[in-house]
Enzyme design. Structure first.
Site, short mmCIF file in Angstrom:
data_model
loop_
_atom_site.label_atom_id
_atom_site.label_comp_id
_atom_site.label_asym_id
_atom_site.label_seq_id
_atom_site.Cartn_x
_atom_site.Cartn_y
_atom_site.Cartn_z
N GLY A 174 18.08 2.46 0.22
CA GLY A 174 17.61 2.42 -1.15
C GLY A 174 16.11 2.64 -1.19
O GLY A 174 15.58 3.35 -2.03
N ALA A 175 15.44 2.02 -0.22
CA ALA A 175 14.00 2.14 -0.10
C ALA A 175 13.61 1.61 1.27
O ALA A 175 14.41 0.95 1.92
CB ALA A 175 13.32 1.31 -1.19
N GLU A 177 10.26 -0.18 3.42
CA GLU A 177 8.97 -0.84 3.22
C GLU A 177 7.87 -0.40 4.19
O GLU A 177 7.06 -1.23 4.60
CB GLU A 177 9.16 -2.35 3.34
CG GLU A 177 9.48 -2.88 4.76
CD GLU A 177 10.95 -3.04 5.08
OE1 GLU A 177 11.78 -2.37 4.41
OE2 GLU A 177 11.29 -3.80 6.00
N ASN A 178 7.81 0.88 4.54
CA ASN A 178 6.72 1.32 5.43
C ASN A 178 5.40 0.76 4.92
O ASN A 178 5.11 0.84 3.72
CB ASN A 178 6.64 2.85 5.43
CG ASN A 178 7.98 3.47 5.64
OD1 ASN A 178 8.67 3.19 6.61
ND2 ASN A 178 8.41 4.30 4.68
N GLU A 182 10.47 -4.43 -1.87
CA GLU A 182 9.67 -3.73 -0.85
C GLU A 182 8.25 -4.29 -0.78
O GLU A 182 7.69 -4.44 0.31
CB GLU A 182 9.64 -2.23 -1.12
CG GLU A 182 11.02 -1.55 -1.21
CD GLU A 182 11.95 -1.86 -0.06
OE1 GLU A 182 11.46 -2.08 1.06
OE2 GLU A 182 13.18 -1.92 -0.28
#
Ligand code: NAG
Ligand code: NAG
Ligand code: NAG
Ligand code: NAG
Ligand code: ZN
Length: 962
Positions: free
Chosen positions: A346-347, A349-350, A383
């Site tokens: 979904g995403a 968190e870099n 995130e």
């Protein structure tokens, strides 16, 4: 990572299923289809010529002998910092291959003498001068004797002529080339069409084990280092990475004009949080407190259209909330968030450069629904929570993933609530996480949150950690912890943990230590045992208790809750499946109190009541457990619901329904009691209780929508939903307005969806009319975004090929990801088997259905009662291909198995499932291994449940629908 299994708030569509007749024809057709598939050998995964099937593994287990045969790095070397230069080519080379080239220098310290350098590297070819070793300072480096790759464990190994000395620092230089594939892993390629032109983006996804596919690195979360990143790219494009770009110089390399973008050195960080992106995207930006740059990046047309505005609006407030909550400033110099056309999770968190699916970041007020907007808000909040918890302080190894993901999944509601205070976000965790994970964790095949480090080694074991238990149970138990510690104590402990371990790594007990310290430093505050002792019972053993309160005596007991009472728990527990249970409770006329159940049984005289008084425990579902009562108290709670339901909070109304239905499935209370909790619903106007009831009734629908029970069930639901439908019809001035309340908007969707599927008066006509108006004028869609899922799906279900083909055309032409995604889901609602089979075929063709969407499309089709057998045949016929494509991904793959087997409730289906398992053992099930075990267990339970309940459920619905 964000949650890819996120359930759409327009739940009707995802969970509620329509029944169709002509079942016999459908089954016959699906068998014919299956034979067809078996004969077809030419398609990928179609049969014998398929080169993806592996030979049967040898029977003797593999015991690693050499250091490079282990999946974990040896403890001899630690990285200090890297120079990484990457040059992705966004045009194919002469062989038609998209590649990237790169160069890296890693400075590392030797902590134990060794003559081996073992560093992760996967699918990279060394070029130029290969790997060169140097010493730093006065140190001289030994010569390299031999260099080779180990494919299985994904290592590059250098054997040296002599040993590296402990305490000395060295530098390893490599030059390499890799493929910029469209595989969504590591440094990869994403393509999209804009203004009729194909565009290529180079982007990355490193979590969990793909950084090693971009450059040789010590690819474990505890191997934190500083990264000096340089990206070489076309002058017309922009390069992004974790840190701020500090220089962009034009140059000519190998005769090619390029720009060389250099980034500031990162903070000390883990490899899985790196990100490299080259694109022609543009951004909008703002400044937080005049010093933190916040940018939202996306395709130019999306940004020009204002689709990044909502994300930009909420990011600042959410970051401010966390700075306050964690009592720690945002650790980096900028915060970039970017929406990518091709993205698996979904995403992600870099650190400093968060990547999203477009649907999780882009919002368009004209075409996006309230559900889309809420999803964007919660994913961003999730995130951003990781920027501290997870990124600044990182768990040592993947076995503790639950703490990282559970934490973000809990505080995302707090962050979201801060940005949208009128939305009641804090209540929604009950439906989206707590009730949801109860289902999984009530199985004997569940597993504890915490795993030992040695149990998690290879990449597929790591992928398997990204499951509902880690995310949702993690969130639920951390919320419980915060509730019994109180938020100020919890936040103080948290802040001290983050400040102590900034830029380094921890194990989960470090958090308990800091919370315990916060407890001890709070005068007058007590808990009956240490944080360790309390939490161990929730994290080291699987499952959760059902607490039974007998209000006639005040006795309280706890017992491991298993949804199938006959399932056998094979996993031992050092705590014998008892918990330290913090029970917040109240009774008629008395404020909430806190009580701790520390043994298997206990007595609390205060819980003894009589007359019309009731006891209600687990108020606001602040604890991770279910509650049962003596029948008299149940009766009093039920009559309180039917006379004055508003005397109980919205969450507790939802909880009574959810507990009763699940206790009934476990045969602790009768099915009649459970069904009785829904009798007051004709008076209910709130979303959360309705949603809870629909989610529970959905089980009855799944079990019975192929049987005669369905008629009576529909009649009952029609009676209950009618007043809600009328309510919204009135309050929206005959469907011309949208309710103002956030959750009222969701409940309006439920009202229409259920009313249409059970055949309330004009509902279907209303929907068909709206859809036809759109078909007549495709450039002007009259359907409100909130109602689109419902209207599209119903119109396609009650329509024919014209409605379907129209949806397909609109899907292919859609420039907005959320619109495309709802059309993609609605097309699975068709009734005609040939339409569904054609749609299934499309999932194998990436030009029709994007790869990232293939498994969820198959899953949508399986939600449809007609589509289910078709999808089942389809995945069986194509298993080895599907496995090869998606098998090591995280959620989507196990969701596929969960989705397809949800209706399984016959002996025949159980046999098919077992056969499927046997037939494909040689291929494997990857990250769906656990899901398959769970499916077998659930099917067994369903068979028994249907046999025991069908007759009186039919009777009850028949009586109550009169
Ligand atoms: C990366 O940059 C930092 C700061 O300039 C420097 O200390 C470090 O040595 C560099 N790393 C490498 C591998 O050169
Ligand atoms: C890393 O890059 C910097 C800047 O180009 C350079 O000065 C430094 O020597 C490089 N480090 C190593 C170890 O090669
Ligand atoms: C790496 O080498 C292998 C074997 O020579 C070759 O097949 C592959 O295409 C190469 N990959 C790249 C990206 O150069
Ligand atoms: C973003 O905030 C601005 C200023 O408050 C407001 O005008 C705009 O409507 C907001 N946009 C969205 C999509 O919420
Ligand atoms: Zn996450």
């Amino acid at each position: 990572m964000g949650k890819v299994y996120y359930i759409s708030k327009n739940v009707g569509l995802a969970m509620f299923v329509l029944a169709f007749c002509a079942l016999a024809t459908i089954i016959a057709l699906s068998i014919a289809y299956n034979n067809e598939r078996v004969k077809n050998r030419s398609r990928p995964g179609g049969g014998a010529t398929d080169n993806t099937s592996l030979p049967t593994p040898p029977t003797t287990p593999f015991t690693p002998k050499e250091p490079w045969d282990h999946y974990r790095l040896p403890d001899t070397l630690v990285p200090v910092s890297y120079n990484v230069t990457l040059w992705p080519r966004l045009e194919p080379n002469a062989d038609g291959l998209y590649i990237f080239t790169g160069r890296s220098a890693v400075i590392f310290k030797c902590v134990k003498e060794t003559d081996l350098i073992i560093i992760h590297s996967n699918k990279l070819n060394l070029t130029g001068q290969h790997a060169r070793l140097g010493g730093l300072g006065d140190v001289s480096a030994p010569a390299v004797r031999k260099t080779w790759f180990v494919v299985k464990t994904e290592f590059l190994v250098l054997q040296l002529h002599s040993r590296l000395s402990a305490g000395a620092t060295y530098v390893l230089h490599t030059e390499f080339q890799g493929e910029l594939a469209d595989d969504l892993e590591g440094f990869y390629r994403s393509e999209y069409i804009e203004a009729g032109v194909k565009r290529v983006v180079a982007t990355s996804q490193m979590q969990a084990t793909y950084a090693r596919k971009s450059f040789p690195c010590f690819d474990e979360p505890a191997m934190k280092a500083v990264f000096n990143v340089t990206i070489i790219h076309d002058r017309s494009r922009v390069a992004l990475s974790n840190g701020m770009a500090i220089d962009a110089a034009d140059s000519v390399i190998d005769g090619i004009p390029v720009r060389v973008t250099t980034f500031e050195p990162t903070e000390r960080m883990s490899t899985y949080l790196l990100a490299f992106i080259v694109s022609d995207f543009v951004s909008i930006q703002s400044n937080l407190n005049n010093n933190l740059l916040i940018r939202i990046w996306a395709r130019k047309s999306a940004i020009d259209d204002g689709q990044g505005d909502y994300a930009l609006n909420v990011t600042g407030p959410i970051l401010q909330f966390y700075e306050h909550y964690y009592n720690a400033t945002y650790p980096l110099s900028k915060s970039d968030q970017i929406a990518l056309p091709d993205f698996n999770a979904g995403a992600m968190e870099n650190w400093g450069l968060i990547t999203y699916r477009e649907t999780a970041l882009l919002y368009n007020p004209i075409v996006s629904s309230t559900g889309n907007k809420e999803r964007i808000l919660t994913v961003i909040a999730h995130e951003l929570a990781h920027m501290w918890f997870g990124n600044l302080v990182t768990l040592r190894w993947w076995n503790d993933l639950w703490l990282n993901e559970g934490f973000a999944s809990y505080v995302e509601y707090l962050g979201a609530n801060h940005a949208e205070p009128t939305w009641n976000m804090k209540d929604q965790i009950i439906l989206s996480d707590v009730h949801k994970v109860f289902q999984v964790d009530a199985l004997a095949s569940s597993h504890p949150l915490s795993r030992r480090e040695e149990e998690v080694n290879d990449p597929s074991q790591i992928s398997e950690m990204f499951n509902t238990i880690s995310y949702s149970k993690g969130a639920a138990v951390l919320r419980m912890l915060s509730e019994f510690l109180t938020e100020p104590v919890f936040a103080r402990g948290l802040s001290s943990y983050l400040n102590t371990f900034a830029f380094s790594n921890t194990v989960y007990t470090d958090l308990w230590d800091h919370l315990q310290e916060a407890v001890e430093n709070t005068p007058g505050f007590h808990i009956p045992a240490t944080v360790h002792d309390i939490m161990n019972r929730w994290t080291l053993q699987m499952g959760f208790p059902v607490v039974t309160i007998d209000t006639r005596t005040g006795s309280i007991t706890q017992k491991h809750f298993l949804v199938d009472p006959e399932s056998v728990v094979e996993r031992p527990s050092q705590f014998n499946y008892t918990w330290f249970v913090p029970i917040k409770w109240k009774k008629t006329g008395v404020e909430q109190q806190q009580y701790w159940l520390l043994q298997k049984t206990d007595t609390n005289r205060l819980m003894k009541v009589s007359g019309n008084d009731w006891v209600l425990a687990n108020t606001n579902v602040s604890g991770y457990f279910r509650v049962n009562y003596d029948l008299d108290n149940w009766d009093r709670l039920l009559s309180s619901l039917s006379t004055n339901h508003q005397a109980l909070s919205v969450i507790n109304r939802a909880q009574i329904i959810d507990d009763a239905f699940n206790l009934a499935r476990a045969k602790i209370v009768s099915t009649t009691l459970a069904l009785t909790t829904t009798k007051y619903l004709h008076k209910e106007r709130d979303y959360i209780p309705w949603e809870s009831a629909l989610a529970n009734l959905n089980y009855y629908i799944l079990m019975f929508d192929r049987t005669e029970v369905y008629g009576a069930l529909q009649a009952y639901l029609k009676k209950q939903i009618q007043p809600l439908y009328e309510h919204f019809k009135t309050t929206t001035a005959n469907w011309t307005k949208i309710p103002t309340g956030h959750t009222d908007q969701y409940n309006q969707i439920n009202a229409i969806w259920v009313a249409c599927s059970v055949g309330v008066g004009e509902c279907r006509e209303l929907i068909k009319r709206w859809y036809r108006e759109w078909m007549a004028n495709p450039s002007h869609n009259p359907i409100h975004p909130n109602l689109k899922n419902t209207v599209y799906c119903s119109a396609i279900a009650y329509g024919g090929v014209e409605e379907w083909d129209f949806a397909w055309t609109m899907f292919k032409n859609s420039t907005l990801a959320s619109e495309a995604s709802r059309l993609r889901s609605a097309m699975s609602c068709a009734k005609a088997p040939w339409l569904l089979n054609r749609y299934l075929e499309y999932t194998l063709d990436p030009t029709k259905i994007r790869k990232q969407d293939a498994t969820s499309t198959i899953q949508y089709i399986s939600n449809n009662v007609v589509g289910m057998p078709l999808a089942w045949n389809f995945i069986r016929a194509n298993w080895s291909y599907i496995y090869k494509q998606y098998g090591t991904g995280s959620f989507s793959f196990s969701n596929l198995i969960n989705g397809i087997t949800r209706r399984f409730s016959t002996e025949f289906e159980l046999q098919e499932l077992k056969k499927f398992k046997e037939d494909n053992l040689h291929v494997g099930f990857g990250s769906a291994t656990l899901a398959l075990e769970q499916a077998i267990e659930k099917t067994t339970a369903n068979i028994r449940w249907v046999a025991e309940n069908k007759a009186h459920v039919l009777q009850w619905f028949t009586d109550e629908s009169k």
